[in-house]
Scaffold this active site. Structure first.
Site, PDB file in Angstrom:
ATOM      1  N   ASP A  31       0.739  -1.304  -0.106  1.00  0.00           N
ATOM      2  CA  ASP A  31      -0.021  -0.024   0.039  1.00  0.00           C
ATOM      3  C   ASP A  31       0.977   1.125  -0.028  1.00  0.00           C
ATOM      4  OD1 ASP A  31      -2.056   1.909   0.920  1.00  0.00           O
ATOM      5  OD2 ASP A  31      -3.254   0.354   1.345  1.00  0.00           O
ATOM      6  N   ASN A  32       0.507   2.331  -0.700  1.00  0.00           N
ATOM      7  CA  ASN A  32       1.252   3.619  -0.560  1.00  0.00           C
ATOM      8  C   ASN A  32       0.637   4.643   0.461  1.00  0.00           C
ATOM      9  OD1 ASN A  32      -0.994   4.576  -1.764  1.00  0.00           O
ATOM     10  ND2 ASN A  32       0.089   5.277  -3.648  1.00  0.00           N
ATOM     11  N   ASP A  58       3.716   1.947  -4.216  1.00  0.00           N
ATOM     12  CA  ASP A  58       2.754   2.312  -5.198  1.00  0.00           C
ATOM     13  C   ASP A  58       2.708   1.104  -6.235  1.00  0.00           C
ATOM     14  OD1 ASP A  58       1.434   5.459  -6.335  1.00  0.00           O
ATOM     15  OD2 ASP A  58       1.565   3.644  -7.728  1.00  0.00           O
ATOM     16  N   PHE A  80      -6.978  -4.527  -4.382  1.00  0.00           N
ATOM     17  CA  PHE A  80      -7.982  -3.233  -4.099  1.00  0.00           C
ATOM     18  C   PHE A  80      -7.266  -1.773  -4.386  1.00  0.00           C
ATOM     19  CE2 PHE A  80      -8.728  -6.555  -0.425  1.00  0.00           C
ATOM     20  CZ  PHE A  80      -9.984  -6.714  -0.692  1.00  0.00           C
ATOM     21  N   SER A 124     -17.276  -2.458  -9.068  1.00  0.00           N
ATOM     22  CA  SER A 124     -18.218  -1.864  -8.689  1.00  0.00           C
ATOM     23  C   SER A 124     -19.531  -1.922  -9.323  1.00  0.00           C
ATOM     24  CB  SER A 124     -17.880  -0.337  -8.521  1.00  0.00           C
ATOM     25  OG  SER A 124     -18.915   0.531  -8.116  1.00  0.00           O
ATOM     26  N   TYR A 149     -14.009   7.813 -12.650  1.00  0.00           N
ATOM     27  CA  TYR A 149     -13.757   6.713 -11.765  1.00  0.00           C
ATOM     28  C   TYR A 149     -14.544   5.358 -12.318  1.00  0.00           C
ATOM     29  CZ  TYR A 149     -14.951   3.571  -7.791  1.00  0.00           C
ATOM     30  OH  TYR A 149     -14.848   2.300  -6.957  1.00  0.00           O
ATOM     31  N   LYS A 153     -13.331   1.382 -13.807  1.00  0.00           N
ATOM     32  CA  LYS A 153     -13.819   0.017 -13.274  1.00  0.00           C
ATOM     33  C   LYS A 153     -14.149  -0.743 -14.358  1.00  0.00           C
ATOM     34  CE  LYS A 153     -12.940   0.511  -8.960  1.00  0.00           C
ATOM     35  NZ  LYS A 153     -11.883  -0.121  -8.259  1.00  0.00           N
ATOM     36  N   ASN A 199     -20.029   9.654   0.723  1.00  0.00           N
ATOM     37  CA  ASN A 199     -20.776   8.675   0.921  1.00  0.00           C
ATOM     38  C   ASN A 199     -21.746   8.936   2.040  1.00  0.00           C
ATOM     39  OD1 ASN A 199     -18.060   6.961  -0.389  1.00  0.00           O
ATOM     40  ND2 ASN A 199     -19.771   7.170  -1.464  1.00  0.00           N
ATOM     41  N   ARG A 292     -27.989  14.912  -6.655  1.00  0.00           N
ATOM     42  CA  ARG A 292     -26.377  14.899  -7.020  1.00  0.00           C
ATOM     43  C   ARG A 292     -26.346  14.432  -8.346  1.00  0.00           C
ATOM     44  NH1 ARG A 292     -22.987  11.449  -3.112  1.00  0.00           N
ATOM     45  NH2 ARG A 292     -23.840   9.789  -4.236  1.00  0.00           N
TER      46      ARG A 292
HETATM   47  P1  NAD Z   1      -9.596   2.778   0.231  1.00  0.00           P
HETATM   48  O1  NAD Z   1      -9.343   4.168  -0.363  1.00  0.00           O
HETATM   49  O2  NAD Z   1      -9.775   2.992   1.739  1.00  0.00           O
HETATM   50  O3  NAD Z   1      -8.747   1.882   0.206  1.00  0.00           O
HETATM   51  C1  NAD Z   1      -7.814   1.928  -1.026  1.00  0.00           C
HETATM   52  C2  NAD Z   1      -6.281   1.658  -0.701  1.00  0.00           C
HETATM   53  O4  NAD Z   1      -5.311   1.534  -1.907  1.00  0.00           O
HETATM   54  C3  NAD Z   1      -5.844   2.741   0.306  1.00  0.00           C
HETATM   55  O5  NAD Z   1      -5.306   2.317   1.276  1.00  0.00           O
HETATM   56  C4  NAD Z   1      -4.947   3.412  -0.560  1.00  0.00           C
HETATM   57  O6  NAD Z   1      -3.619   4.040   0.311  1.00  0.00           O
HETATM   58  C5  NAD Z   1      -4.308   2.242  -1.443  1.00  0.00           C
HETATM   59  N1  NAD Z   1      -3.731   2.842  -3.009  1.00  0.00           N
HETATM   60  C6  NAD Z   1      -4.352   3.570  -3.948  1.00  0.00           C
HETATM   61  N2  NAD Z   1      -3.419   3.960  -4.781  1.00  0.00           N
HETATM   62  C7  NAD Z   1      -2.550   3.080  -4.574  1.00  0.00           C
HETATM   63  C8  NAD Z   1      -1.491   2.950  -5.345  1.00  0.00           C
HETATM   64  N3  NAD Z   1      -1.377   3.544  -6.473  1.00  0.00           N
HETATM   65  N4  NAD Z   1      -0.663   2.024  -4.978  1.00  0.00           N
HETATM   66  C9  NAD Z   1      -0.620   1.506  -3.762  1.00  0.00           C
HETATM   67  N5  NAD Z   1      -1.756   1.389  -3.041  1.00  0.00           N
HETATM   68  C10 NAD Z   1      -2.618   2.638  -3.337  1.00  0.00           C
HETATM   69  O7  NAD Z   1     -10.888   2.337  -0.553  1.00  0.00           O
HETATM   70  P2  NAD Z   1     -11.777   1.105  -0.291  1.00  0.00           P
HETATM   71  O8  NAD Z   1     -13.262   1.520  -0.023  1.00  0.00           O
HETATM   72  O9  NAD Z   1     -11.392   0.277   0.572  1.00  0.00           O
HETATM   73  O10 NAD Z   1     -11.810   0.555  -1.742  1.00  0.00           O
HETATM   74  C11 NAD Z   1     -11.189  -0.585  -2.240  1.00  0.00           C
HETATM   75  C12 NAD Z   1     -11.248  -0.920  -3.667  1.00  0.00           C
HETATM   76  O11 NAD Z   1     -12.776  -1.243  -3.584  1.00  0.00           O
HETATM   77  C13 NAD Z   1     -10.949   0.241  -4.578  1.00  0.00           C
HETATM   78  O12 NAD Z   1     -10.401  -0.253  -5.801  1.00  0.00           O
HETATM   79  C14 NAD Z   1     -12.348   0.910  -4.821  1.00  0.00           C
HETATM   80  O13 NAD Z   1     -12.670   1.604  -5.933  1.00  0.00           O
HETATM   81  C15 NAD Z   1     -13.283  -0.443  -4.830  1.00  0.00           C
HETATM   82  N6  NAD Z   1     -14.686  -0.168  -4.462  1.00  0.00           N
HETATM   83  C16 NAD Z   1     -15.202   0.371  -3.201  1.00  0.00           C
HETATM   84  C17 NAD Z   1     -16.427   0.928  -3.090  1.00  0.00           C
HETATM   85  C18 NAD Z   1     -16.933   1.680  -1.766  1.00  0.00           C
HETATM   86  O14 NAD Z   1     -17.919   2.046  -1.715  1.00  0.00           O
HETATM   87  N7  NAD Z   1     -15.933   1.795  -0.781  1.00  0.00           N
HETATM   88  C19 NAD Z   1     -17.559   0.325  -3.926  1.00  0.00           C
HETATM   89  C20 NAD Z   1     -17.040  -0.405  -4.991  1.00  0.00           C
HETATM   90  C21 NAD Z   1     -15.519  -0.555  -5.372  1.00  0.00           C
HETATM   91  N1  UFG Z   2     -26.641  10.503  -0.314  1.00  0.00           N
HETATM   92  C1  UFG Z   2     -27.218  11.582   0.381  1.00  0.00           C
HETATM   93  N2  UFG Z   2     -26.551  12.611   1.013  1.00  0.00           N
HETATM   94  C2  UFG Z   2     -25.139  12.275   1.263  1.00  0.00           C
HETATM   95  C3  UFG Z   2     -24.380  11.398   0.511  1.00  0.00           C
HETATM   96  C4  UFG Z   2     -25.399  10.430  -0.245  1.00  0.00           C
HETATM   97  O1  UFG Z   2     -28.522  11.740   0.415  1.00  0.00           O
HETATM   98  O2  UFG Z   2     -24.608  13.149   1.892  1.00  0.00           O
HETATM   99  C5  UFG Z   2     -27.494   9.566  -1.134  1.00  0.00           C
HETATM  100  C6  UFG Z   2     -26.984   9.401  -2.596  1.00  0.00           C
HETATM  101  O3  UFG Z   2     -27.734  10.539  -3.180  1.00  0.00           O
HETATM  102  C7  UFG Z   2     -27.761   8.012  -2.922  1.00  0.00           C
HETATM  103  C8  UFG Z   2     -27.296   7.326  -1.573  1.00  0.00           C
HETATM  104  O4  UFG Z   2     -27.113   8.347  -0.661  1.00  0.00           O
HETATM  105  O5  UFG Z   2     -28.807   8.107  -3.128  1.00  0.00           O
HETATM  106  C9  UFG Z   2     -25.835   6.692  -1.480  1.00  0.00           C
HETATM  107  O6  UFG Z   2     -24.956   7.456  -1.821  1.00  0.00           O
HETATM  108  P1  UFG Z   2     -23.239   7.053  -1.722  1.00  0.00           P
HETATM  109  O7  UFG Z   2     -22.740   8.243  -2.140  1.00  0.00           O
HETATM  110  O8  UFG Z   2     -23.121   6.498  -0.184  1.00  0.00           O
HETATM  111  O9  UFG Z   2     -23.070   5.751  -2.704  1.00  0.00           O
HETATM  112  P2  UFG Z   2     -23.426   5.547  -4.212  1.00  0.00           P
HETATM  113  O10 UFG Z   2     -24.278   4.746  -4.431  1.00  0.00           O
HETATM  114  O11 UFG Z   2     -23.580   7.078  -4.737  1.00  0.00           O
HETATM  115  O12 UFG Z   2     -21.905   5.309  -4.743  1.00  0.00           O
HETATM  116  C10 UFG Z   2     -21.157   4.162  -4.112  1.00  0.00           C
HETATM  117  C11 UFG Z   2     -19.792   4.163  -4.069  1.00  0.00           C
HETATM  118  C12 UFG Z   2     -19.293   4.403  -5.616  1.00  0.00           C
HETATM  119  C13 UFG Z   2     -19.787   3.161  -6.535  1.00  0.00           C
HETATM  120  C14 UFG Z   2     -21.281   2.983  -6.382  1.00  0.00           C
HETATM  121  C15 UFG Z   2     -21.998   2.220  -7.198  1.00  0.00           C
HETATM  122  O13 UFG Z   2     -19.371   5.215  -3.564  1.00  0.00           O
HETATM  123  O14 UFG Z   2     -17.983   3.968  -5.506  1.00  0.00           O
HETATM  124  O15 UFG Z   2     -21.784   2.955  -4.881  1.00  0.00           O
HETATM  125  O16 UFG Z   2     -21.721   0.944  -6.794  1.00  0.00           O
HETATM  126  F1  UFG Z   2     -19.480   3.461  -7.651  1.00  0.00           F
END
Ligand code: NAD
Ligand code: UFG
Length: 336
Positions: A31-32, A58, A80, A124, A149, A153, A199, A292
């Site tokens: 992880d970076n 990285d 991840f 995602s 973003y 994916k 979120n 949004r």
């Molecule tokens: P996060 O940001 O908490 O974790 C990502 C980790 O990757 C971090 O620790 C960051 O420091 C590291 N990182 C980023 N770029 C890097 C690089 N170039 N080299 C090495 N390390 C690097 O995010 P998360 O919520 O744990 O998400 C993990 C994965 O799941 C991501 O790929 C994200 O896009 C995907 N994802 C997340 C969600 C969500 O809602 N959290 C939804 C769908 C997909």
């Molecule tokens: N929302 C609010 N107020 C806020 C934040 C969110 O009303 O302050 C609402 C949004 O409009 C949406 C719901 O809450 O209706 C969920 O929003 P999030 O931002 O928590 O999640 P999203 O579904 O928009 O996005 C998430 C991840 C993305 C991923 C996507 C689809 O953040 O990375 O799900 O899987 F791409």
């Protein structure tokens, strides 16, 4: 068996590390720390009662990453590492394409050179775009992403499909996450967003702890039961368990498989607020704000394929998700 976890210090990665260690896998984390802190991994070690190697680096640093494959025996990778802020990706698309797509291509090249051809990738539900009807299943057409973003994916999924077509000795598992929330039940690890949370659940948690005065509800005029957006929220520990099941399957078969990881249930923004208030006995002030940009009305999974092929279903309900989020937030008001 030893699994390399890129991005293992992050939110989903750290929870997955705990579950892998519990399942007796050896892990190596890379992880970076661009969006995380070393402290999360110290707590993973504490929770699991086990040690493991950590490399700060990285994924785009091919020399550093190749060194890890030289030193460690890696059987599979759970990938991840990536940038994930939808809004930021619209402002800095090149950084997102470079980090997420460029980084993944480099990782895959190094894996191939090292003879390690098993990967689980964090995708995602965003790849389903806005044209499909719920519940989303893995056979539906993907595309029509509304931000860079999401497009990263989509492209990475395509790259993985092309890679598998070129060499069917790879084992590839693409996991399409719905909306991960919650935290480990210990309250020791959880989601730690930088700045203003994008979120819903992290924002609610910060209102609950007094860091923000009010939650803006983005739109109450969608065609849903109460007008607010509907999503498939999944407990992060269930999600982590899905990775254990996916990587276990990879170790015994080649192929490319795609799985939705969701509960199959849609909850509205107001459902989440009300459940959080009820479970934790805290009032969350809300205000209705405009929709949004880029949001869809409803998103939830058909989660049958993961059930049939991986033997995985989510075990935790919305009460658990709200309780565990608050347990993490109140014990760590400033994160790690
Ligand atoms: P996060 O940001 O908490 O974790 C990502 C980790 O990757 C971090 O620790 C960051 O420091 C590291 N990182 C980023 N770029 C890097 C690089 N170039 N080299 C090495 N390390 C690097 O995010 P998360 O919520 O744990 O998400 C993990 C994965 O799941 C991501 O790929 C994200 O896009 C995907 N994802 C997340 C969600 C969500 O809602 N959290 C939804 C769908 C997909
Ligand atoms: N929302 C609010 N107020 C806020 C934040 C969110 O009303 O302050 C609402 C949004 O409009 C949406 C719901 O809450 O209706 C969920 O929003 P999030 O931002 O928590 O999640 P999203 O579904 O928009 O996005 C998430 C991840 C993305 C991923 C996507 C689809 O953040 O990375 O799900 O899987 F791409």
């Amino acid at each position: 068996m030893s699994i390399l976890i890129t991005g293992g210090a992050g939110y989903i990665g750290s929870h997955t590390c705990v579950e892998l260690l519990k399942a007796n896998y050896d892990i190596v984390v890379y992880d970076n720390y661009s969006n995380s802190q070393p402290e999360s991994l110290a707590r993973v070690k504490e929770l699991a009662g086990k040690d493991f190697p950590i490399y700060e680096g990285d994924i785009r640093d091919t020399k550093r990453l190749a060194e890890v494959f030289n030193v460690e025996k890696i059987d599979a990778v759970i990938h991840f590492a990536g940038l994930k802020a939808v809004g930021e990706s619209c402002v800095k698309p090149l950084e997102y394409y470079d980090n997420n797509i460029g980084g993944t291509v480099k990782l895959l090249q190094i894996m191939r050179n090292a003879g390690c051809k098993r990967i689980v990738f964090s995708s995602s539900a965003t790849v389903y775009g806005s044209e499909n009807e719920v519940p989303f299943n893995e056979n539906m057409k993907v595309g029509g992403t509304t931000n860079p973003y999401g497009t990263t994916k989509l492209y990475i999924e395509t790259i993985l499909k092309d890679l598998y077509s070129s060499d069917n000795t790879w084992s590839i598992s693409i996991l399409r996450y719905f909306n991960p929330i919650g935290a480990h039940e210990s309250g020791r690890i959880g989601e730690n967003p930088n700045g203003i949370p994008n979120n819903l659940m992290p924002f609610i948690a910060q209102v609950a702890v007094g860091k923000r005065p009010v939650l803006s509800v983005f739109g109450n005029d969608y065609e849903t039961k109460d007008g607010t957006g509907v999503r498939d929220y999944i407990h992060v520990v269930d999600l982590a368990d899905g990775h254990v099941k996916a990587v276990t399957r990879l170790l015994t078969k080649t192929g490319l498989d795609i799985y939705n990881l969701g509960t199959g249930i849609g909850y509205s923004v107001l459902d989440i607020v009300k459940t959080f208030e009820k479970v934790n006995n805290i009032e969350i002030p809300i205000q209705i704000a405009p929709r949004r940009a880029g949001d869809i009305a409803v998103c939830y999974a058909d989660a049958q394929k993961a059930k049939v092929e991986l033997g995985w279903t989510a075990q935790r309900n919305l009460d658990d998700m709200c309780r565990d989020t608050w347990n993490w937030q109140k014990n760590n008001p400033d994160g790690y």
